[in-house]
Design a protein around this motif. Structure first.
Motif, PDB file in Angstrom:
ATOM      1  N   SER A   6       0.831  -1.200   0.000  1.00 33.88           N
ATOM      2  CA  SER A   6       0.000   0.000   0.000  1.00 33.88           C
ATOM      3  C   SER A   6       0.873   1.260   0.000  1.00 33.88           C
ATOM      4  CB  SER A   6      -0.885  -0.020   1.240  1.00 33.88           C
ATOM      5  OG  SER A   6      -1.825   1.003   1.156  1.00 33.88           O
ATOM      6  N   HIS A   7       0.373   2.305  -0.641  1.00 28.33           N
ATOM      7  CA  HIS A   7       1.051   3.589  -0.781  1.00 28.33           C
ATOM      8  C   HIS A   7       2.230   3.557  -1.751  1.00 28.33           C
ATOM      9  CE1 HIS A   7      -1.433   4.436   2.698  1.00 28.33           C
ATOM     10  NE2 HIS A   7      -1.366   5.688   2.307  1.00 28.33           N
ATOM     11  N   SER A   8       2.250   2.525  -2.634  1.00 29.77           N
ATOM     12  CA  SER A   8       3.246   2.501  -3.706  1.00 29.77           C
ATOM     13  C   SER A   8       2.625   3.094  -4.966  1.00 29.77           C
ATOM     14  CB  SER A   8       3.658   1.065  -4.039  1.00 29.77           C
ATOM     15  OG  SER A   8       4.103   0.395  -2.903  1.00 29.77           O
ATOM     16  N   ASP A   9       3.449   3.741  -5.761  1.00 28.17           N
ATOM     17  CA  ASP A   9       3.001   4.291  -7.045  1.00 28.17           C
ATOM     18  C   ASP A   9       3.996   3.910  -8.128  1.00 28.17           C
ATOM     19  OD1 ASP A   9       1.825   6.012  -4.931  1.00 28.17           O
ATOM     20  OD2 ASP A   9       1.001   7.132  -6.619  1.00 28.17           O
ATOM     21  N   ILE A  10       3.482   3.489  -9.285  1.00 29.37           N
ATOM     22  CA  ILE A  10       4.330   3.334 -10.464  1.00 29.37           C
ATOM     23  C   ILE A  10       3.887   4.408 -11.458  1.00 29.37           C
ATOM     24  CG2 ILE A  10       5.049   1.832 -12.373  1.00 29.37           C
ATOM     25  CD1 ILE A  10       4.307  -0.566 -10.631  1.00 29.37           C
ATOM     26  N   HIS A  11       4.859   5.135 -11.987  1.00 30.55           N
ATOM     27  CA  HIS A  11       4.583   6.226 -12.922  1.00 30.55           C
ATOM     28  C   HIS A  11       5.283   5.899 -14.239  1.00 30.55           C
ATOM     29  CE1 HIS A  11       4.325   8.763  -9.096  1.00 30.55           C
ATOM     30  NE2 HIS A  11       5.147   7.799  -8.747  1.00 30.55           N
ATOM     31  N   ILE A  12       4.561   5.971 -15.338  1.00 32.70           N
ATOM     32  CA  ILE A  12       5.215   5.852 -16.644  1.00 32.70           C
ATOM     33  C   ILE A  12       4.968   7.163 -17.380  1.00 32.70           C
ATOM     34  CG2 ILE A  12       5.371   4.569 -18.823  1.00 32.70           C
ATOM     35  CD1 ILE A  12       4.746   2.052 -17.344  1.00 32.70           C
ATOM     36  N   VAL A  40      -9.302   7.281 -12.050  1.00 30.88           N
ATOM     37  CA  VAL A  40     -10.220   6.142 -12.062  1.00 30.88           C
ATOM     38  C   VAL A  40      -9.939   5.302 -10.830  1.00 30.88           C
ATOM     39  CG1 VAL A  40     -11.061   4.169 -13.389  1.00 30.88           C
ATOM     40  CG2 VAL A  40     -10.034   6.097 -14.594  1.00 30.88           C
ATOM     41  N   ARG A  41     -10.933   5.176  -9.983  1.00 32.35           N
ATOM     42  CA  ARG A  41     -10.767   4.384  -8.758  1.00 32.35           C
ATOM     43  C   ARG A  41     -11.261   2.963  -9.005  1.00 32.35           C
ATOM     44  NH1 ARG A  41      -9.898   7.880  -4.544  1.00 32.35           N
ATOM     45  NH2 ARG A  41     -10.108  10.050  -5.222  1.00 32.35           N
ATOM     46  N   LEU A  42     -10.407   2.015  -8.667  1.00 31.58           N
ATOM     47  CA  LEU A  42     -10.729   0.619  -8.957  1.00 31.58           C
ATOM     48  C   LEU A  42     -10.725  -0.204  -7.685  1.00 31.58           C
ATOM     49  CD1 LEU A  42      -8.245   0.339 -11.922  1.00 31.58           C
ATOM     50  CD2 LEU A  42     -10.730   0.359 -12.158  1.00 31.58           C
ATOM     51  N   ARG A  43     -11.651  -1.145  -7.628  1.00 30.81           N
ATOM     52  CA  ARG A  43     -11.590  -2.022  -6.463  1.00 30.81           C
ATOM     53  C   ARG A  43     -10.426  -2.992  -6.648  1.00 30.81           C
ATOM     54  NH1 ARG A  43     -13.961  -6.696  -8.285  1.00 30.81           N
ATOM     55  NH2 ARG A  43     -15.555  -6.427  -9.904  1.00 30.81           N
ATOM     56  N   LYS A  44      -9.927  -3.459  -5.527  1.00 31.90           N
ATOM     57  CA  LYS A  44      -8.778  -4.364  -5.537  1.00 31.90           C
ATOM     58  C   LYS A  44      -9.068  -5.569  -6.430  1.00 31.90           C
ATOM     59  CE  LYS A  44      -5.898  -2.487  -2.583  1.00 31.90           C
ATOM     60  NZ  LYS A  44      -4.536  -2.145  -3.003  1.00 31.90           N
ATOM     61  N   GLY A  45      -8.098  -5.974  -7.195  1.00 31.70           N
ATOM     62  CA  GLY A  45      -8.274  -7.144  -8.052  1.00 31.70           C
ATOM     63  C   GLY A  45      -8.449  -6.767  -9.511  1.00 31.70           C
ATOM     64  N   VAL A  61      -1.318   2.373  -5.564  1.00 39.61           N
ATOM     65  CA  VAL A  61      -1.854   1.279  -4.764  1.00 39.61           C
ATOM     66  C   VAL A  61      -2.152   1.815  -3.362  1.00 39.61           C
ATOM     67  CG1 VAL A  61      -1.373  -1.025  -3.815  1.00 39.61           C
ATOM     68  CG2 VAL A  61      -0.568  -0.407  -6.114  1.00 39.61           C
ATOM     69  N   ARG A  62      -3.417   1.730  -2.963  1.00 37.16           N
ATOM     70  CA  ARG A  62      -3.809   2.222  -1.650  1.00 37.16           C
ATOM     71  C   ARG A  62      -4.408   1.074  -0.849  1.00 37.16           C
ATOM     72  NH1 ARG A  62      -0.660   5.111  -3.238  1.00 37.16           N
ATOM     73  NH2 ARG A  62      -0.759   7.336  -3.675  1.00 37.16           N
ATOM     74  N   PHE A  63      -4.799   1.400   0.387  1.00 35.54           N
ATOM     75  CA  PHE A  63      -5.214   0.341   1.299  1.00 35.54           C
ATOM     76  C   PHE A  63      -6.443  -0.419   0.788  1.00 35.54           C
ATOM     77  CE2 PHE A  63      -7.356  -0.920   5.369  1.00 35.54           C
ATOM     78  CZ  PHE A  63      -6.523  -1.994   5.599  1.00 35.54           C
ATOM     79  N   GLN A  64      -7.470   0.351   0.377  1.00 37.22           N
ATOM     80  CA  GLN A  64      -8.723  -0.306   0.008  1.00 37.22           C
ATOM     81  C   GLN A  64      -9.041  -0.263  -1.476  1.00 37.22           C
ATOM     82  OE1 GLN A  64     -11.199   1.788   2.828  1.00 37.22           O
ATOM     83  NE2 GLN A  64     -11.575  -0.115   3.935  1.00 37.22           N
ATOM     84  N   GLU A  65      -8.260   0.467  -2.229  1.00 42.49           N
ATOM     85  CA  GLU A  65      -8.545   0.614  -3.664  1.00 42.49           C
ATOM     86  C   GLU A  65      -7.241   0.909  -4.382  1.00 42.49           C
ATOM     87  OE1 GLU A  65     -11.029   4.119  -4.050  1.00 42.49           O
ATOM     88  OE2 GLU A  65      -9.428   5.421  -3.329  1.00 42.49           O
ATOM     89  N   ASP A  66      -7.287   0.808  -5.703  1.00 42.56           N
ATOM     90  CA  ASP A  66      -6.158   1.218  -6.529  1.00 42.56           C
ATOM     91  C   ASP A  66      -6.667   2.334  -7.443  1.00 42.56           C
ATOM     92  OD1 ASP A  66      -4.540  -0.779  -5.406  1.00 42.56           O
ATOM     93  OD2 ASP A  66      -5.218  -2.253  -6.871  1.00 42.56           O
TER      94      ASP A  66
END
Lengths: 21, 184
Positions: free
Chosen positions: B67-73, B95-100, B131-136
């Motif tokens: 959680s709290h990681s970011d990948i930037h391209i 765009v907020r996405l549920r995990k998975g 990547v966050r705790f409850q959502e990406d």
């Protein structure tokens, strides 16, 4: 100018290219 | 300024050279411009389809990141910061996405960007998966927040390529607003 456009399926095929090391 | 990335014979050149960045923030720690900048790590640069897959195959999928990681391209020469000259008048679609869901959506997002599927000229600056705790969260950054034709086109392409569930909420935020929110 001309743009280099690639379709998703083409890019996915390239995934297993021997040049994609 | 880094030297150009060499494209070898037989490789498929991309329209732009891109940089992959990684950042991770300690949860609960207040984000400031300075520590954000310090946490940004350049992972690699690529200018061809083959070079992209070379990096991507070794890159952790969003599902496997803490959680709290970011990948930037981002396009070469544009730092993934609001203050960068290419970003300062811009904004992002969020765009907020549920995990998975995020690993598949993120891959589709990158392939659309690298393949120039957005058809908005030089407007795209880059994309981020957070990547966050409850959502990406996937965000796509563009240069000109005021250009509603372009931002509309980016939204429509995003909807199409991400193949999102119909109830997915998409939000546009200017970097100027993000900056104000952060400093207030």
């Amino acid at each position: 100018g001309t743009r280099i456009i690639y379709e998703r399926n083409f890019l996915l095929q390239m995934r297993n290219s021997p040049l994609a090391r | 300024i880094l030297p150009p990335v060499e494209v070898k014979p037989g490789e498929h050149r991309l329209q732009y050279t891109y940089c992959i960045w990684f950042s991770r923030r300690a949860p609960g720690k207040q984000a400031t411009t300075q520590n954000y900048d310090q946490n940004l790590q350049l992972i690699g640069r690529f200018a061809s389809v083959e070079q992209f897959w070379g990096f991507y195959s070794y890159l952790a999928r969003p599902t496997h990141l803490a959680s709290h990681s970011d990948i930037h391209i981002f396009k070469d020469g544009i730092k993934p910061m609001w203050e960068d000259g290419a970003n300062k008048n811009g904004g992002k679609w969020i765009v907020r996405l549920r995990k998975g869901l995020s690993s598949r959506c993120w891959e589709n997002m990158i392939l659309a960007m690298l393949g120039e599927q957005f058809l908005v000229g030089d407007e795209i600056c880059g994309a981020v998966i957070s990547v966050r705790f409850q959502e990406d969260i996937i965000s796509v950054w563009n240069r000109t927040a005021q250009d509603t034709l372009t931002t509309g086109r980016i939204r429509d392409t995003l909807k199409r390529v991400l193949n999102l569930p119909p109830n997915t909420v998409m939000e546009y935020k200017t970097h100027n607003d993000s900056l104000k929110q952060c400093t207030s």
